[in-house]
Design a protein around this motif. Structure first.
Motif, PDB file in Angstrom:
ATOM      1  N   ASP A  44      48.740 -41.598  -1.973  1.00 23.78           N
ATOM      2  CA  ASP A  44      49.502 -41.705  -0.725  1.00 23.78           C
ATOM      3  C   ASP A  44      49.375 -40.411   0.084  1.00 23.78           C
ATOM      4  N   PRO A  45      48.419 -40.355   1.008  1.00 19.97           N
ATOM      5  CA  PRO A  45      48.226 -39.119   1.775  1.00 19.97           C
ATOM      6  C   PRO A  45      49.360 -38.830   2.762  1.00 19.97           C
ATOM      7  N   TYR A  46      50.216 -39.800   3.012  1.00 23.37           N
ATOM      8  CA  TYR A  46      51.311 -39.618   3.974  1.00 23.37           C
ATOM      9  C   TYR A  46      52.568 -39.009   3.346  1.00 23.37           C
ATOM     10  N   GLU A  47      52.666 -39.029   2.025  1.00 23.79           N
ATOM     11  CA  GLU A  47      53.888 -38.581   1.355  1.00 23.79           C
ATOM     12  C   GLU A  47      54.215 -37.132   1.709  1.00 23.79           C
ATOM     13  N   GLY A  48      55.373 -36.929   2.309  1.00 25.45           N
ATOM     14  CA  GLY A  48      55.854 -35.605   2.657  1.00 25.45           C
ATOM     15  C   GLY A  48      55.158 -34.949   3.831  1.00 25.45           C
ATOM     16  N   ALA A  49      54.171 -35.605   4.403  1.00 28.15           N
ATOM     17  CA  ALA A  49      53.375 -35.012   5.483  1.00 28.15           C
ATOM     18  C   ALA A  49      53.927 -35.385   6.852  1.00 28.15           C
ATOM     19  N   ARG A  50      53.529 -34.583   7.831  1.00 19.04           N
ATOM     20  CA  ARG A  50      53.881 -34.906   9.219  1.00 19.04           C
ATOM     21  C   ARG A  50      52.638 -34.762  10.078  1.00 19.04           C
ATOM     22  N   ARG A  51      52.558 -35.601  11.070  1.00 23.47           N
ATOM     23  CA  ARG A  51      51.412 -35.569  11.983  1.00 23.47           C
ATOM     24  C   ARG A  51      51.542 -34.369  12.908  1.00 23.47           C
ATOM     25  N   GLU A  52      50.432 -33.675  13.122  1.00 23.88           N
ATOM     26  CA  GLU A  52      50.425 -32.522  14.016  1.00 23.88           C
ATOM     27  C   GLU A  52      50.197 -32.992  15.452  1.00 23.88           C
ATOM     28  N   PRO A  53      51.112 -32.634  16.350  1.00 29.96           N
ATOM     29  CA  PRO A  53      50.959 -33.070  17.735  1.00 29.96           C
ATOM     30  C   PRO A  53      49.720 -32.459  18.388  1.00 29.96           C
ATOM     31  N   GLY A  54      49.057 -33.254  19.189  1.00 29.31           N
ATOM     32  CA  GLY A  54      47.900 -32.776  19.932  1.00 29.31           C
ATOM     33  C   GLY A  54      46.578 -32.850  19.186  1.00 29.31           C
ATOM     34  N   PHE A  55      46.602 -33.345  17.952  1.00 29.85           N
ATOM     35  CA  PHE A  55      45.382 -33.461  17.153  1.00 29.85           C
ATOM     36  C   PHE A  55      45.277 -34.880  16.615  1.00 29.85           C
ATOM     37  N   ALA A  56      44.134 -35.495  16.825  1.00 29.80           N
ATOM     38  CA  ALA A  56      43.933 -36.855  16.326  1.00 29.80           C
ATOM     39  C   ALA A  56      43.855 -36.856  14.810  1.00 29.80           C
ATOM     40  N   ASN A  57      44.771 -37.546  14.186  1.00 32.19           N
ATOM     41  CA  ASN A  57      44.762 -37.779  12.736  1.00 32.19           C
ATOM     42  C   ASN A  57      44.941 -36.538  11.870  1.00 32.19           C
ATOM     43  N   LEU A  58      45.421 -35.424  12.427  1.00 32.59           N
ATOM     44  CA  LEU A  58      45.659 -34.225  11.631  1.00 32.59           C
ATOM     45  C   LEU A  58      47.098 -34.235  11.125  1.00 32.59           C
ATOM     46  N   TRP A  59      47.230 -34.052   9.824  1.00 34.48           N
ATOM     47  CA  TRP A  59      48.532 -34.051   9.158  1.00 34.48           C
ATOM     48  C   TRP A  59      48.704 -32.741   8.422  1.00 34.48           C
ATOM     49  N   SER A  60      49.951 -32.332   8.207  1.00 33.90           N
ATOM     50  CA  SER A  60      50.202 -31.121   7.422  1.00 33.90           C
ATOM     51  C   SER A  60      51.408 -31.342   6.523  1.00 33.90           C
ATOM     52  N   VAL A  61      51.461 -30.549   5.459  1.00 26.33           N
ATOM     53  CA  VAL A  61      52.537 -30.691   4.493  1.00 26.33           C
ATOM     54  C   VAL A  61      52.796 -29.352   3.814  1.00 26.33           C
ATOM     55  N   ARG A  62      54.079 -29.087   3.561  1.00 24.61           N
ATOM     56  CA  ARG A  62      54.463 -27.991   2.677  1.00 24.61           C
ATOM     57  C   ARG A  62      54.393 -28.561   1.270  1.00 24.61           C
ATOM     58  N   ILE A  63      53.614 -27.966   0.427  1.00 23.84           N
ATOM     59  CA  ILE A  63      53.407 -28.506  -0.906  1.00 23.84           C
ATOM     60  C   ILE A  63      54.616 -28.165  -1.779  1.00 23.84           C
ATOM     61  N   ARG A  64      55.251 -29.220  -2.303  1.00 24.84           N
ATOM     62  CA  ARG A  64      56.436 -29.032  -3.154  1.00 24.84           C
ATOM     63  C   ARG A  64      56.137 -28.160  -4.361  1.00 24.84           C
TER      64      ARG A  64
END
Length: 102
Positions: A44-64
């Motif tokens: 699940d690549p979406y778990e805990g991640a948020r989409r970065e505004p202004g970038f197509a399909n770029l997501w970021s996450v703070r790793i637990r």
């Protein structure tokens, strides 16, 4: 979002992980936490991640479980990556250790 197509294909994670290790020399324990997190992206690549505004399909996450401190100040490992739903792929962009507040 689990998907009926099975695990997501992970791209460039090993190379980006190696670069982070070279730049920042994290502890072996921290590397193991990050490696386990990488493997979880296949489910699940979406778990805990948020989409970065202004970038197509770029997501970021703070790793637990990567928060460390206070010896050098509190830090956490972040990862950014691209999700390509059409190809069912997750491509690593960057790993970084950042100081709070993030």
């Amino acid at each position: 979002m689990p998907d009926e197509r099975g695990p997501w294909k992970l791209l460039e994670f090993e190379q980006r992980l190696d670069g982070w290790i070279e730049r920042e020399s994290p502890s072996q324990d921290l590397v193991l936490v990050v490696v386990n997190w990488i493997l979880s992206r296949a489910d699940d690549p979406y778990e805990g991640a948020r989409r970065e505004p202004g970038f197509a399909n770029l997501w970021s996450v703070r790793i637990r479980n990567t928060a460390e401190g206070p010896r050098t100040g509190f830090t956490v490992v972040l990862c950014s990556y691209f999700i390509n739903e059409e190809k069912h792929q997750v491509e690593a962009d960057n790993f970084a250790t950042l100081s709070y507040p993030v």
